[in-house]
Scaffold this active site. Sequence first.
Site, PDB file in Angstrom:
ATOM      1  N   TYR A 168      -1.857  -0.679  10.232  1.00 58.10           N
ATOM      2  CA  TYR A 168      -2.003  -1.121   8.836  1.00 58.10           C
ATOM      3  C   TYR A 168      -0.797  -0.665   8.003  1.00 58.10           C
ATOM      4  O   TYR A 168      -0.193  -1.452   7.265  1.00 58.10           O
ATOM      5  CB  TYR A 168      -3.299  -0.544   8.271  1.00 58.10           C
ATOM      6  CG  TYR A 168      -3.500  -0.732   6.783  1.00 58.10           C
ATOM      7  CD1 TYR A 168      -4.023  -1.924   6.282  1.00 58.10           C
ATOM      8  CD2 TYR A 168      -3.169   0.286   5.884  1.00 58.10           C
ATOM      9  CE1 TYR A 168      -4.207  -2.096   4.920  1.00 58.10           C
ATOM     10  CE2 TYR A 168      -3.350   0.117   4.522  1.00 58.10           C
ATOM     11  CZ  TYR A 168      -3.875  -1.068   4.052  1.00 58.10           C
ATOM     12  OH  TYR A 168      -4.055  -1.239   2.686  1.00 58.10           O
ATOM     13  N   SER A 218       0.847  -1.196   0.000  1.00 54.24           N
ATOM     14  CA  SER A 218       0.000   0.000   0.000  1.00 54.24           C
ATOM     15  C   SER A 218       0.879   1.242   0.000  1.00 54.24           C
ATOM     16  O   SER A 218       1.976   1.235   0.589  1.00 54.24           O
ATOM     17  CB  SER A 218      -0.878   0.016   1.256  1.00 54.24           C
ATOM     18  OG  SER A 218      -1.531   1.277   1.381  1.00 54.24           O
TER      19      SER A 218
HETATM   20  P1  NAP Z   1     -11.531  -5.617   0.186  1.00 54.19           P
HETATM   21  O1  NAP Z   1     -12.408  -5.084  -0.893  1.00 54.19           O
HETATM   22  O2  NAP Z   1     -11.862  -5.314   1.612  1.00 54.19           O
HETATM   23  O3  NAP Z   1     -11.410  -7.209  -0.004  1.00 54.19           O
HETATM   24  C1  NAP Z   1     -10.637  -7.918   0.906  1.00 54.19           C
HETATM   25  C2  NAP Z   1     -10.509  -9.331   0.429  1.00 54.19           C
HETATM   26  O4  NAP Z   1      -9.609 -10.027   1.310  1.00 54.19           O
HETATM   27  C3  NAP Z   1     -11.803 -10.100   0.443  1.00 54.19           C
HETATM   28  O5  NAP Z   1     -11.807 -11.011  -0.621  1.00 54.19           O
HETATM   29  C4  NAP Z   1     -11.735 -10.844   1.774  1.00 54.19           C
HETATM   30  O6  NAP Z   1     -12.491 -12.049   1.797  1.00 54.19           O
HETATM   31  C5  NAP Z   1     -10.273 -11.161   1.833  1.00 54.19           C
HETATM   32  N1  NAP Z   1      -9.736 -11.437   3.166  1.00 54.19           N
HETATM   33  C6  NAP Z   1      -9.698 -10.629   4.245  1.00 54.19           C
HETATM   34  N2  NAP Z   1      -9.096 -11.236   5.277  1.00 54.19           N
HETATM   35  C7  NAP Z   1      -8.748 -12.470   4.842  1.00 54.19           C
HETATM   36  C8  NAP Z   1      -8.109 -13.575   5.418  1.00 54.19           C
HETATM   37  N3  NAP Z   1      -7.687 -13.549   6.690  1.00 54.19           N
HETATM   38  N4  NAP Z   1      -7.926 -14.685   4.676  1.00 54.19           N
HETATM   39  C9  NAP Z   1      -8.333 -14.729   3.385  1.00 54.19           C
HETATM   40  N5  NAP Z   1      -8.948 -13.710   2.768  1.00 54.19           N
HETATM   41  C10 NAP Z   1      -9.153 -12.600   3.493  1.00 54.19           C
HETATM   42  O7  NAP Z   1     -10.018  -5.148  -0.008  1.00 54.19           O
HETATM   43  P2  NAP Z   1      -9.252  -4.444  -1.221  1.00 54.19           P
HETATM   44  O8  NAP Z   1      -9.405  -2.980  -1.081  1.00 54.19           O
HETATM   45  O9  NAP Z   1      -9.560  -5.106  -2.511  1.00 54.19           O
HETATM   46  O10 NAP Z   1      -7.755  -4.758  -0.770  1.00 54.19           O
HETATM   47  C11 NAP Z   1      -6.981  -5.791  -1.318  1.00 54.19           C
HETATM   48  C12 NAP Z   1      -5.538  -5.516  -0.919  1.00 54.19           C
HETATM   49  O11 NAP Z   1      -5.158  -4.241  -1.413  1.00 54.19           O
HETATM   50  C13 NAP Z   1      -5.314  -5.463   0.604  1.00 54.19           C
HETATM   51  O12 NAP Z   1      -4.091  -6.070   0.919  1.00 54.19           O
HETATM   52  C14 NAP Z   1      -5.241  -3.983   0.881  1.00 54.19           C
HETATM   53  O13 NAP Z   1      -4.481  -3.684   2.024  1.00 54.19           O
HETATM   54  C15 NAP Z   1      -4.587  -3.478  -0.377  1.00 54.19           C
HETATM   55  N6  NAP Z   1      -4.810  -2.057  -0.636  1.00 54.19           N
HETATM   56  C16 NAP Z   1      -6.045  -1.575  -0.867  1.00 54.19           C
HETATM   57  C17 NAP Z   1      -6.215  -0.210  -1.090  1.00 54.19           C
HETATM   58  C18 NAP Z   1      -7.557   0.413  -1.362  1.00 54.19           C
HETATM   59  O14 NAP Z   1      -7.659   1.638  -1.377  1.00 54.19           O
HETATM   60  N7  NAP Z   1      -8.598  -0.374  -1.603  1.00 54.19           N
HETATM   61  C19 NAP Z   1      -5.104   0.630  -1.073  1.00 54.19           C
HETATM   62  C20 NAP Z   1      -3.866   0.098  -0.829  1.00 54.19           C
HETATM   63  C21 NAP Z   1      -3.716  -1.248  -0.607  1.00 54.19           C
HETATM   64  P3  NAP Z   1     -14.085 -12.041   2.173  1.00 54.19           P
HETATM   65  O15 NAP Z   1     -14.790 -11.404   1.014  1.00 54.19           O
HETATM   66  O16 NAP Z   1     -14.432 -13.473   2.319  1.00 54.19           O
HETATM   67  O17 NAP Z   1     -14.215 -11.237   3.423  1.00 54.19           O
END
Ligand code: NAP
Length: 255
Positions: free
Chosen positions: A164, A150
């Site tokens: 985080y 991130s």
């Molecule tokens: P999201 O929409 O909240 O989706 C999270 C995903 O991770 C879901 O599929 C969830 O499964 C799964 N998950 C959570 N905890 C888990 C665990 N312990 N074991 C297996 N699966 C798990 O998140 P996102 O925004 O797409 O983020 C994806 C990645 O990008 C993360 O690492 C996040 O830190 C990073 N990121 C995101 C952003 C942003 O702005 N969105 C920015 C920087 C970095 P369920 O659906 O079953 O709950």
Amino acid sequence: MRSPQLKSNQVIIITGASRGIGEATALLAATRGYSVCVNYRYHAEAAERLVAEIAEAGGKAVAVAADTSVEADVLRMFKTVDETLGPLSALVNNAGILRPQMRLSEMSLQRISEVMAVNVIGCFLCAREAVKRMSTSSGGKGGAIVNVSSGASRLGAPGEYVDYAASKGALDTFTVGLAKEVAEEGIRVNAVRPGFIYTDIHASGGEPERVDRVKAFVPMKRGGQPGEVAHAIMWLLSDEASFTTGAFIDITGGK
Ligand code: NAP
């Protein structure tokens, strides 16, 4: 003509692929010819819907429930992939969590531990299992790993979620170290650092509309879409990135 990026008989595990960035990456990987393990923790329906969508488009995918911070779950997931999809060629360590915005002084041990367990230890466990299978030193054919870090690892997220941000800092260092550790074994390890992307994760941080609030601070004056991150991930996994390891792509609109 076949796309030079089209992969046949390639198997990929994408953690946290039921929603958001993971879902977009799974869809793109399937169109590039990968057989996809759609990992998730709770949202079975969303994961199964995605698997069906990939199958309808002629691809191959399997949904596997596993908490990536639990070793037994990770071992079961990799075994399922060995048995159902075949030898692993790529891993995207995408599953990640954040918790409601607060200062460090308010954070419980449980919260900090959960964030570290999923965002750091889960990635270690999955990478360990992937390396065991991919390493040419143990009979594997090599492969590629992309860690989803991130922009917060550079910015620190003060007053919101320093836990985080620090977990992503650990993931960055892990990326550099593991990349060097396995470089001679046919495995490339890289990371993407997304900025503000429109996904559900901001709701779990307590502010669903966060991207719209902060986008004025982004040089490009907008938030990103999950697909924009997925394309960078797929490039790092592809042969086009064959001399790229230990590298980071910031997908932040310039922030
Ligand atoms: P999201 O929409 O909240 O989706 C999270 C995903 O991770 C879901 O599929 C969830 O499964 C799964 N998950 C959570 N905890 C888990 C665990 N312990 N074991 C297996 N699966 C798990 O998140 P996102 O925004 O797409 O983020 C994806 C990645 O990008 C993360 O690492 C996040 O830190 C990073 N990121 C995101 C952003 C942003 O702005 N969105 C920015 C920087 C970095 P369920 O659906 O079953 O709950």
